[in-house]
Motif scaffolding. Sequence first.
Motif, PDB file in Angstrom:
ATOM      1  N   GLY A 101     -28.802 -81.269  22.920  1.00 51.85           N
ATOM      2  CA  GLY A 101     -28.214 -82.398  22.194  1.00 51.85           C
ATOM      3  C   GLY A 101     -27.502 -83.514  23.066  1.00 51.85           C
ATOM      4  O   GLY A 101     -27.113 -84.411  22.606  1.00 51.85           O
ATOM      5  N   SER A 102     -27.767 -83.105  24.460  1.00 56.54           N
ATOM      6  CA  SER A 102     -27.478 -84.339  25.239  1.00 56.54           C
ATOM      7  C   SER A 102     -28.208 -85.649  24.839  1.00 56.54           C
ATOM      8  O   SER A 102     -29.441 -85.691  24.571  1.00 56.54           O
ATOM      9  CB  SER A 102     -27.865 -83.843  26.770  1.00 56.54           C
ATOM     10  OG  SER A 102     -26.848 -82.807  27.131  1.00 56.54           O
ATOM     11  N   VAL A 103     -27.468 -86.574  25.268  1.00 54.59           N
ATOM     12  CA  VAL A 103     -27.970 -88.007  24.985  1.00 54.59           C
ATOM     13  C   VAL A 103     -27.663 -89.046  26.008  1.00 54.59           C
ATOM     14  O   VAL A 103     -28.690 -89.944  26.325  1.00 54.59           O
ATOM     15  CB  VAL A 103     -27.500 -88.578  23.420  1.00 54.59           C
ATOM     16  CG1 VAL A 103     -26.187 -88.686  23.370  1.00 54.59           C
ATOM     17  CG2 VAL A 103     -28.351 -89.857  22.980  1.00 54.59           C
ATOM     18  N   PHE A 138     -33.233 -89.792  26.122  1.00 49.85           N
ATOM     19  CA  PHE A 138     -32.024 -90.054  26.916  1.00 49.85           C
ATOM     20  C   PHE A 138     -31.687 -91.676  26.834  1.00 49.85           C
ATOM     21  O   PHE A 138     -32.634 -92.337  27.226  1.00 49.85           O
ATOM     22  CB  PHE A 138     -31.913 -89.335  28.276  1.00 49.85           C
ATOM     23  CG  PHE A 138     -31.595 -88.045  28.306  1.00 49.85           C
ATOM     24  CD1 PHE A 138     -30.395 -87.540  28.093  1.00 49.85           C
ATOM     25  CD2 PHE A 138     -32.569 -87.105  28.555  1.00 49.85           C
ATOM     26  CE1 PHE A 138     -29.930 -86.106  28.100  1.00 49.85           C
ATOM     27  CE2 PHE A 138     -32.199 -85.588  28.615  1.00 49.85           C
ATOM     28  CZ  PHE A 138     -31.009 -85.257  28.527  1.00 49.85           C
ATOM     29  N   TYR A 139     -30.357 -91.935  26.930  1.00 45.96           N
ATOM     30  CA  TYR A 139     -30.015 -93.197  27.581  1.00 45.96           C
ATOM     31  C   TYR A 139     -29.787 -93.051  29.142  1.00 45.96           C
ATOM     32  O   TYR A 139     -28.865 -92.112  29.442  1.00 45.96           O
ATOM     33  CB  TYR A 139     -28.940 -93.625  26.681  1.00 45.96           C
ATOM     34  CG  TYR A 139     -28.481 -95.007  27.111  1.00 45.96           C
ATOM     35  CD1 TYR A 139     -28.797 -96.107  26.373  1.00 45.96           C
ATOM     36  CD2 TYR A 139     -27.854 -95.514  28.422  1.00 45.96           C
ATOM     37  CE1 TYR A 139     -28.692 -97.703  26.792  1.00 45.96           C
ATOM     38  CE2 TYR A 139     -27.558 -96.816  28.611  1.00 45.96           C
ATOM     39  CZ  TYR A 139     -27.904 -97.888  27.933  1.00 45.96           C
ATOM     40  OH  TYR A 139     -27.550 -99.046  28.063  1.00 45.96           O
ATOM     41  N   THR A 140     -30.687 -93.735  29.847  1.00 49.92           N
ATOM     42  CA  THR A 140     -30.595 -93.351  31.252  1.00 49.92           C
ATOM     43  C   THR A 140     -29.779 -94.306  32.129  1.00 49.92           C
ATOM     44  O   THR A 140     -29.874 -95.435  32.035  1.00 49.92           O
ATOM     45  CB  THR A 140     -31.946 -92.808  31.843  1.00 49.92           C
ATOM     46  OG1 THR A 140     -32.516 -94.339  31.597  1.00 49.92           O
ATOM     47  CG2 THR A 140     -32.665 -91.947  31.267  1.00 49.92           C
ATOM     48  N   LEU A 169     -35.605 -96.788  32.923  1.00 52.40           N
ATOM     49  CA  LEU A 169     -34.183 -96.868  33.325  1.00 52.40           C
ATOM     50  C   LEU A 169     -33.520 -97.824  32.381  1.00 52.40           C
ATOM     51  O   LEU A 169     -34.068 -99.125  32.369  1.00 52.40           O
ATOM     52  CB  LEU A 169     -34.084 -96.951  34.955  1.00 52.40           C
ATOM     53  CG  LEU A 169     -32.408 -96.937  35.191  1.00 52.40           C
ATOM     54  CD1 LEU A 169     -31.945 -95.663  35.223  1.00 52.40           C
ATOM     55  CD2 LEU A 169     -32.373 -97.495  36.539  1.00 52.40           C
ATOM     56  N   ASP A 170     -32.448 -97.327  31.738  1.00 55.76           N
ATOM     57  CA  ASP A 170     -31.442 -98.202  30.966  1.00 55.76           C
ATOM     58  C   ASP A 170     -30.579 -99.054  31.356  1.00 55.76           C
ATOM     59  O   ASP A 170     -30.137-100.223  31.005  1.00 55.76           O
ATOM     60  CB  ASP A 170     -30.990 -97.280  29.809  1.00 55.76           C
ATOM     61  CG  ASP A 170     -32.011 -96.854  28.903  1.00 55.76           C
ATOM     62  OD1 ASP A 170     -32.835 -97.663  28.080  1.00 55.76           O
ATOM     63  OD2 ASP A 170     -32.124 -95.617  28.645  1.00 55.76           O
ATOM     64  N   HIS A 171     -29.705 -98.585  32.666  1.00 58.84           N
ATOM     65  CA  HIS A 171     -28.740 -99.240  33.127  1.00 58.84           C
ATOM     66  C   HIS A 171     -28.293 -98.633  34.422  1.00 58.84           C
ATOM     67  O   HIS A 171     -28.842 -97.596  34.960  1.00 58.84           O
ATOM     68  CB  HIS A 171     -27.720 -98.836  32.035  1.00 58.84           C
ATOM     69  CG  HIS A 171     -26.286 -98.757  32.732  1.00 58.84           C
ATOM     70  ND1 HIS A 171     -25.453 -97.864  32.961  1.00 58.84           N
ATOM     71  CD2 HIS A 171     -25.548-100.029  33.344  1.00 58.84           C
ATOM     72  CE1 HIS A 171     -24.273 -98.030  33.458  1.00 58.84           C
ATOM     73  NE2 HIS A 171     -24.182 -99.399  33.824  1.00 58.84           N
ATOM     74  N   ILE A 172     -27.698 -99.714  35.131  1.00 54.61           N
ATOM     75  CA  ILE A 172     -27.276 -99.498  36.677  1.00 54.61           C
ATOM     76  C   ILE A 172     -25.704 -99.679  36.726  1.00 54.61           C
ATOM     77  O   ILE A 172     -25.281-100.827  36.532  1.00 54.61           O
ATOM     78  CB  ILE A 172     -28.059-100.006  37.617  1.00 54.61           C
ATOM     79  CG1 ILE A 172     -29.307 -99.609  37.713  1.00 54.61           C
ATOM     80  CG2 ILE A 172     -27.563-100.025  38.949  1.00 54.61           C
ATOM     81  CD1 ILE A 172     -30.501-100.505  38.566  1.00 54.61           C
TER      82      ILE A 172
END
Lengths: 388, 92
Positions: free
Chosen positions: A65-67, A94-96, A118-121
Amino acid sequence: MNDTTSLLLQPAAQVGPPLWLLAELTYRCPLHCVFCYNPVDFAHHPDELSTEDWLRVLREARAAGSVQCGFSGGEPLLRDDLEILVAEAHRLGFYTNLLTSGVGLTEDRAAALKAAGLDHIQLSFQDSTRELNDFLSHTRTFELKQKVAAIIKANGWPMVMNCVVHRLNIDYIDRIIDMAVALDAEYLELANSQYYSWALLNRDQLLPSREQIERAERITNERRAQYGERIRIFFVVPDYYENRPKKCMNGWGNVFLTVTPDGTALPCHTAGMLPGLSFPNVRDMDVKAIWYDSEGFNRYRGDAWMKDSCRSCPDKEKDLGGCRCQAFMLTGDPAAADPVCDKSPHRHVVTAAVDRAQGQLPAVHEAPLVFRSPEESRRRRAITASVR
Amino acid sequence: MTATVTEPVVAPRLSKKFRLQWEDAQHAWVLLYPEGMVKLNQSAGEILSRCNGERTLTELVADLEQTFDTTGLQADVVAFLRMARQQLWIEY
């Protein structure tokens, strides 16, 4: 297992999934930050999970269930399989998030991470005394951040800038905010240092005075009004200046799962310091079993572990007794109330540190700053005895 | 700007700053953003998942009323979209 043990291991009612997976890929880091939260004895744990191990952890965590998935360290860009791990995390839904100092984020690497999904830094200021000087004089650090921020924006990523705030840089908070806006960050976290690990070693040099904090908050509010929707600014006050403890990690074993470079699974990134508690390794145990069934994750869930003073407190749901690591570091008992709480019989330890922070900095020859490094790490192991 | 999102001809869409996704483990739609998550209740999820930048408010309400075999949802949808706009979840 006898009946008493199984009762003790009963998880709190309705344990939710481990929504947040923090993958600490490595303790290696090119920086030497004096507030680093990596364990002081990190050099004694050089072992790192393989690519295959991490891929399995990602799959197991997602199934549990990790997201949200954070790739952190140390400096995660030092793992040359980072792109492989991001790609798998992305494929799994996942939101990464990549948590980095930006050192090593070249255009090529950024392009590969973008392609991996990759979603975000989150870009942190790498901050030590020397780099602080660089930053204040707008030279080296500024140039690096400018370059990396431009790469981040060019790839269309949202950017969170994170700056650990402390006594030595808090008076320049206006410049830090203006720089984040100039670099087009969507979010800025002004996170006052929390006093664990290396920051605890340096606490007397890092804890700001009350006057410094009040001034910084005032300036932050002025800048918020000035910049409006352009940037969201979070200002986290050091908990030493609060009267009630923080709800650490939003509850033990409630949301967060940290996996350290060697595969140890922890309810927070510093919990490994707690005595008398064994934490499972992802090499030996499935993530779901770790989360729901292991002793390490069940020990401080809910309120059954609390001493009477906490368990009978009307605020217990609000803060769940605060931070177990802080309780252990400052009182020697991980089941005590977090001594930030003014109902704690140990509050005087926090008050003494706060009182010292209202005076002058200790002279450098009396108390030099301790920079995080493998050499320094090897010289030190447990730090709790010296600071209590 | 906040008020005009609820005009009947406006077709709201999810902000690029957020990702909307169904999570089996939580039995819910969630909004994901840098290092954060909002778990949506059922009606919020049903509304947001229909904000595709093409459906106008009128069509969105009609779709919901048909799906759930009911009427009179307009006021609730408008109230939610106002809040969603304030949270910067949607654009138009």
